[in-house]
Design a protein around this motif. Sequence first.
Motif, PDB file in Angstrom:
ATOM      1  N   ALA A   1     -55.959  51.658 -72.738  1.00 29.18           N
ATOM      2  CA  ALA A   1     -55.451  50.430 -73.350  1.00 29.18           C
ATOM      3  C   ALA A   1     -53.946  50.477 -73.517  1.00 29.18           C
ATOM      4  O   ALA A   1     -53.255  49.467 -73.310  1.00 29.18           O
ATOM      5  CB  ALA A   1     -56.129  50.206 -74.704  1.00 29.18           C
ATOM      6  N   VAL A   2     -53.409  51.624 -73.895  1.00 28.95           N
ATOM      7  CA  VAL A   2     -51.966  51.766 -74.101  1.00 28.95           C
ATOM      8  C   VAL A   2     -51.212  51.463 -72.804  1.00 28.95           C
ATOM      9  O   VAL A   2     -50.199  50.741 -72.795  1.00 28.95           O
ATOM     10  CB  VAL A   2     -51.631  53.181 -74.599  1.00 28.95           C
ATOM     11  CG1 VAL A   2     -50.148  53.449 -74.504  1.00 28.95           C
ATOM     12  CG2 VAL A   2     -52.104  53.355 -76.039  1.00 28.95           C
ATOM     13  N   ILE A   3     -51.701  51.977 -71.686  1.00 26.34           N
ATOM     14  CA  ILE A   3     -51.038  51.749 -70.400  1.00 26.34           C
ATOM     15  C   ILE A   3     -51.057  50.264 -70.038  1.00 26.34           C
ATOM     16  O   ILE A   3     -50.033  49.677 -69.659  1.00 26.34           O
ATOM     17  CB  ILE A   3     -51.719  52.588 -69.296  1.00 26.34           C
ATOM     18  CG1 ILE A   3     -51.540  54.087 -69.583  1.00 26.34           C
ATOM     19  CG2 ILE A   3     -51.150  52.233 -67.920  1.00 26.34           C
ATOM     20  CD1 ILE A   3     -52.346  54.990 -68.675  1.00 26.34           C
TER      21      ILE A   3
ATOM     22  N   GLY B   1     -47.637  47.476 -80.493  1.00 23.79           N
ATOM     23  CA  GLY B   1     -49.075  47.577 -80.725  1.00 23.79           C
ATOM     24  C   GLY B   1     -49.683  48.768 -80.007  1.00 23.79           C
ATOM     25  O   GLY B   1     -50.555  49.457 -80.545  1.00 23.79           O
ATOM     26  N   ALA B   2     -49.224  49.030 -78.786  1.00 29.04           N
ATOM     27  CA  ALA B   2     -49.730  50.174 -78.021  1.00 29.04           C
ATOM     28  C   ALA B   2     -49.392  51.486 -78.717  1.00 29.04           C
ATOM     29  O   ALA B   2     -50.221  52.409 -78.783  1.00 29.04           O
ATOM     30  CB  ALA B   2     -49.148  50.147 -76.610  1.00 29.04           C
TER      31      ALA B   2
ATOM     32  N   ILE C   1     -48.828  51.990 -81.998  1.00 24.97           N
ATOM     33  CA  ILE C   1     -49.636  52.134 -83.212  1.00 24.97           C
ATOM     34  C   ILE C   1     -51.075  52.492 -82.865  1.00 24.97           C
ATOM     35  O   ILE C   1     -51.712  53.317 -83.526  1.00 24.97           O
ATOM     36  CB  ILE C   1     -49.575  50.842 -84.046  1.00 24.97           C
ATOM     37  CG1 ILE C   1     -48.145  50.590 -84.531  1.00 24.97           C
ATOM     38  CG2 ILE C   1     -50.526  50.929 -85.244  1.00 24.97           C
ATOM     39  CD1 ILE C   1     -47.961  49.263 -85.232  1.00 24.97           C
ATOM     40  N   LEU C   2     -51.601  51.883 -81.810  1.00 26.31           N
ATOM     41  CA  LEU C   2     -52.976  52.162 -81.388  1.00 26.31           C
ATOM     42  C   LEU C   2     -53.188  53.646 -81.129  1.00 26.31           C
ATOM     43  O   LEU C   2     -54.115  54.261 -81.669  1.00 26.31           O
ATOM     44  CB  LEU C   2     -53.301  51.351 -80.136  1.00 26.31           C
ATOM     45  CG  LEU C   2     -54.553  51.760 -79.346  1.00 26.31           C
ATOM     46  CD1 LEU C   2     -55.811  51.640 -80.210  1.00 26.31           C
ATOM     47  CD2 LEU C   2     -54.692  50.932 -78.082  1.00 26.31           C
ATOM     48  N   ILE C   3     -52.343  54.240 -80.324  1.00 25.68           N
ATOM     49  CA  ILE C   3     -52.576  55.642 -79.965  1.00 25.68           C
ATOM     50  C   ILE C   3     -52.378  56.563 -81.162  1.00 25.68           C
ATOM     51  O   ILE C   3     -53.109  57.557 -81.323  1.00 25.68           O
ATOM     52  CB  ILE C   3     -51.687  56.059 -78.776  1.00 25.68           C
ATOM     53  CG1 ILE C   3     -52.240  57.332 -78.135  1.00 25.68           C
ATOM     54  CG2 ILE C   3     -50.249  56.212 -79.193  1.00 25.68           C
ATOM     55  CD1 ILE C   3     -53.602  57.171 -77.517  1.00 25.68           C
ATOM     56  N   LEU C   4     -51.450  56.245 -82.056  1.00 29.55           N
ATOM     57  CA  LEU C   4     -51.253  57.080 -83.249  1.00 29.55           C
ATOM     58  C   LEU C   4     -52.471  57.019 -84.171  1.00 29.55           C
ATOM     59  O   LEU C   4     -52.901  58.049 -84.715  1.00 29.55           O
ATOM     60  CB  LEU C   4     -49.991  56.620 -84.003  1.00 29.55           C
ATOM     61  CG  LEU C   4     -48.655  56.885 -83.301  1.00 29.55           C
ATOM     62  CD1 LEU C   4     -47.496  56.313 -84.123  1.00 29.55           C
ATOM     63  CD2 LEU C   4     -48.446  58.379 -83.070  1.00 29.55           C
ATOM     64  N   CYS C   5     -53.029  55.841 -84.354  1.00 26.10           N
ATOM     65  CA  CYS C   5     -54.206  55.695 -85.229  1.00 26.10           C
ATOM     66  C   CYS C   5     -55.417  56.416 -84.655  1.00 26.10           C
ATOM     67  O   CYS C   5     -56.188  57.048 -85.385  1.00 26.10           O
ATOM     68  CB  CYS C   5     -54.528  54.217 -85.425  1.00 26.10           C
ATOM     69  SG  CYS C   5     -53.354  53.308 -86.446  1.00 26.10           S
ATOM     70  N   VAL C   6     -55.590  56.327 -83.345  1.00 25.14           N
ATOM     71  CA  VAL C   6     -56.736  56.982 -82.713  1.00 25.14           C
ATOM     72  C   VAL C   6     -56.589  58.501 -82.782  1.00 25.14           C
ATOM     73  O   VAL C   6     -57.570  59.222 -83.009  1.00 25.14           O
ATOM     74  CB  VAL C   6     -56.898  56.490 -81.267  1.00 25.14           C
ATOM     75  CG1 VAL C   6     -57.887  57.360 -80.504  1.00 25.14           C
ATOM     76  CG2 VAL C   6     -57.357  55.028 -81.263  1.00 25.14           C
TER      77      VAL C   6
END
Length: 450
Positions: free
Chosen positions: A101-103, A206-207, A209-214
């Motif tokens: 998703a990040v990519i 958003g990308a 924050i997503l990877i840090l939370c996961v």
Amino acid sequence: MSANNMSDTAGAREQRNLSFRALTDISFGFFGVQIAYALQSANISRIFATLGADPHDLSFFWVLPPLMGMIVQPIIGTLSDRTWTRYGRRLPYLFAGSAMAVIVMCLLPNAGGFNFSVAAAMAFGLVALMFLDTSINMAMQPFKMLVGDMVNERQKGLAYSIQSFLCNAGSLMGFVFPFLFTWIGISNTADEGVVPDSVIYSFYVGALILILCVIYTTLRVKEMPPKEYAEFHGIKEEKKDTGAKKHGMMRCLMEAPREFWTVGLVQFFCWAAFLYMWTYMPGAIADNVWGTTDVTSEDYQEAGNWVGILYAVQAVGSVLWAMVIPRFRSIKMAYIVSLLLGGVGFVMTMFVHDQYLMFVPLTLVGFAWAAMLAIPFTLLTNALEGSDSIGTYLGLFNCAICMPQIVAALCGGAILSVVGSQPAMLGVAGMLLVCGAIAVVLFVTRKNNR
């Protein structure tokens, strides 16, 4: 279990409670995933309209997200039911989906910036959207399964409420990003066919924050090994190989509890309604409040930013209503009231022409959203207690979320031609929520009301 809150020797039938922090750790990564989902929900129609899509064709771009969800989530559910690794059974899929998703989040909003033709830019956007929704679904589904795996029946309502809160908090952040970035001076306009920087930077942040939370969730949560899992859920030794491993998805469907079908019917109406909100809200607000249908105008892009604010208001309404739902004596009545209020909110949007008065109907819409996030999964996972195929069932249940969106997307252009305007499509969404409330009255029996 999560955050070392249960000892390895804990007998599962004790099903001792987890701490509030442990329950939060299980779902914390959902905050980041929901930021990605919010950015997609609030900006896909805006992005494709900016690229040059006709309003009557917008709903077709929304076929891909639920289609990928319907394909991906049952597969992820079934595969993760069968997966036992040193890293867990759900977490590997969560991390892989998030990385993908990040990519894609860094590529999708740039669809109009690669000097492609309009057709090529739309094709690139569609492919990127397909991969984005595949990866979001791959990352989202394990969180629902983790609650089913690791939380006892007494705490599932609380666990899904925490997940709902994090979901709405993440949504709020994702929705306001374009407005916030415009406010601090990042450009909200661009050349024709190019997505504004305010949207592009929103996807970049958003990308991150997503990877840090996961990463936080994967570090904090330790899933149960097979033996402890079987004890926790009361799965007898001779039943261990009778679930998804042996029978597959079709057998699970044949043996699905009543809740699977009755709540699934309600979900059909609800998710069709929200598909029309996500598809037509940008155009409806631009038309109803700013008085424009010109996607190249500054007013249209300003309206697009305001849609994010309205979705944030919806998220706040959902958070507040999530605290009210447990106070209902009957979960069935909470479901009915929530959907009816949401239906009223959608219909109200047709008659409101002030950007700030729009807060009222969107707050009501948030009430329905709160119920849709918490009540169905509470009913279903409680009905599945004792099953070793929770992941498969939750993946299959996702079809009750995806199929109505596909049907609604395919019918959207035709319905728009009949009702005549994008604001009227929000009225159609309201009627669908009313139908959902009627379905609760008729089909969700007291047996479901545990």
